[in-house]
Design an enzyme around this catalytic site. Structure first.
Site, mmCIF file in Angstrom:
data_model
loop_
_atom_site.group_PDB
_atom_site.id
_atom_site.type_symbol
_atom_site.label_atom_id
_atom_site.label_comp_id
_atom_site.label_asym_id
_atom_site.label_seq_id
_atom_site.Cartn_x
_atom_site.Cartn_y
_atom_site.Cartn_z
ATOM 1 N N ARG A 96 1.028 -1.234 0.113
ATOM 2 C CA ARG A 96 -0.033 -0.480 0.083
ATOM 3 C C ARG A 96 1.189 1.488 0.552
ATOM 4 N NH1 ARG A 96 -4.964 2.181 2.096
ATOM 5 N NH2 ARG A 96 -5.080 3.846 1.292
ATOM 6 N N ARG A 105 -6.238 0.475 -3.930
ATOM 7 C CA ARG A 105 -5.091 0.926 -3.637
ATOM 8 C C ARG A 105 -4.845 -1.559 -3.469
ATOM 9 N NH1 ARG A 105 -8.863 3.851 0.053
ATOM 10 N NH2 ARG A 105 -8.544 4.756 -2.105
ATOM 11 N N ASP A 108 -6.819 -2.322 1.849
ATOM 12 C CA ASP A 108 -6.654 -0.397 2.798
ATOM 13 C C ASP A 108 -7.833 -1.430 3.684
ATOM 14 O OD1 ASP A 108 -8.111 1.814 3.632
ATOM 15 O OD2 ASP A 108 -9.508 2.656 2.040
ATOM 16 N N ASP A 110 -9.211 0.006 6.907
ATOM 17 C CA ASP A 110 -9.675 0.998 8.032
ATOM 18 C C ASP A 110 -10.568 0.280 9.343
ATOM 19 O OD1 ASP A 110 -9.646 3.156 6.713
ATOM 20 O OD2 ASP A 110 -11.295 3.003 5.710
#
Length: 199
Positions: A96, A105, A108, A110
């Site tokens: 990344r 990407r 990811d 989160d």
């Protein structure tokens, strides 16, 4: 709105959203997410639940190839910032690069919610939650905000979250994951396409 609370349990339940839309050293986006699932657990983190994998349109529209999205519930003894640092380390290991907002990407990760924590405070959460889309495209907070300030606006996060925690209640908005997902536009919810279970 609910009255936000702070978390003080030794072991916390956290929710992590996962997305990939380009090939990594592990292979396709689905294989990359599988590899991420292998790398996350350690002495401080255990994966409790994994959602289905979904094919979803890139956000914002036209910004890149379709994504594969998923969500997991983890138990952790780490503090929120330490957990986020662990996730960022895994992102870097899988290639990344954070060159621009919402770029394609390899992976990811989160941190969507950490128990019922509101960080760093309610005022900051509300400020970022209300940020217009035009500003979202150019601005990113330089500190951790929890819950994720725009999870209630993103079907590609809420759909997988409902698989693993449909009754999780937002500590500020007071709505469950299922209620927030049901409030999204029909076409947006329909754009999530469940993928076959990974091998």
């Amino acid at each position: 709105m609910s009255q936000p609370t702070t978390c003080h349990k030794t072991v916390k339940i956290s929710y992590i959203a996962m997305g990939s839309n380009v090939t990594s050293s592990s292979g396709s986006p689905q294989l990359t997410i599988n590899e991420t699932l292998r790398r996350i657990p350690n002495d401080s983190i255990s994966i409790e639940k994994v959602s289905r994998f979904y094919a979803t349109p890139a956000f914002p529209p036209g910004s890149g190839p379709d994504f594969v999205n998923a969500a997991i519930a983890v138990e952790t003894s780490l503090a929120p910032h330490a957990l986020l640092s662990r996730l960022h380390k895994i992102e870097r290991e899988l290639g990344r690069e954070r060159k621009s907002r919402w770029a394609a990407r390899t992976i990811d990760l989160d941190l969507i919610a950490f128990d019922d924590c509101v960080l760093p405070d309610l005022e900051t959460f509300e400020e970022w939650s209300a940020l217009p889309l035009e500003q979202q495209m150019n601005l990113a907070p330089d500190h951790l905000i929890l819950p994720h300030p725009r999870l209630q606006d993103r079907s590609f996060v809420l759909g997988p979250l409902c698989d693993i925690a449909s009754d999780w209640r937002h500590p500020v908005l007071g709505q469950t994951a299922a209620e927030m997902f049901a409030a999204r536009p029909d076409a947006e919810r329909a754009s999530l396409k469940p993928l076959p279970a990974p091998a």
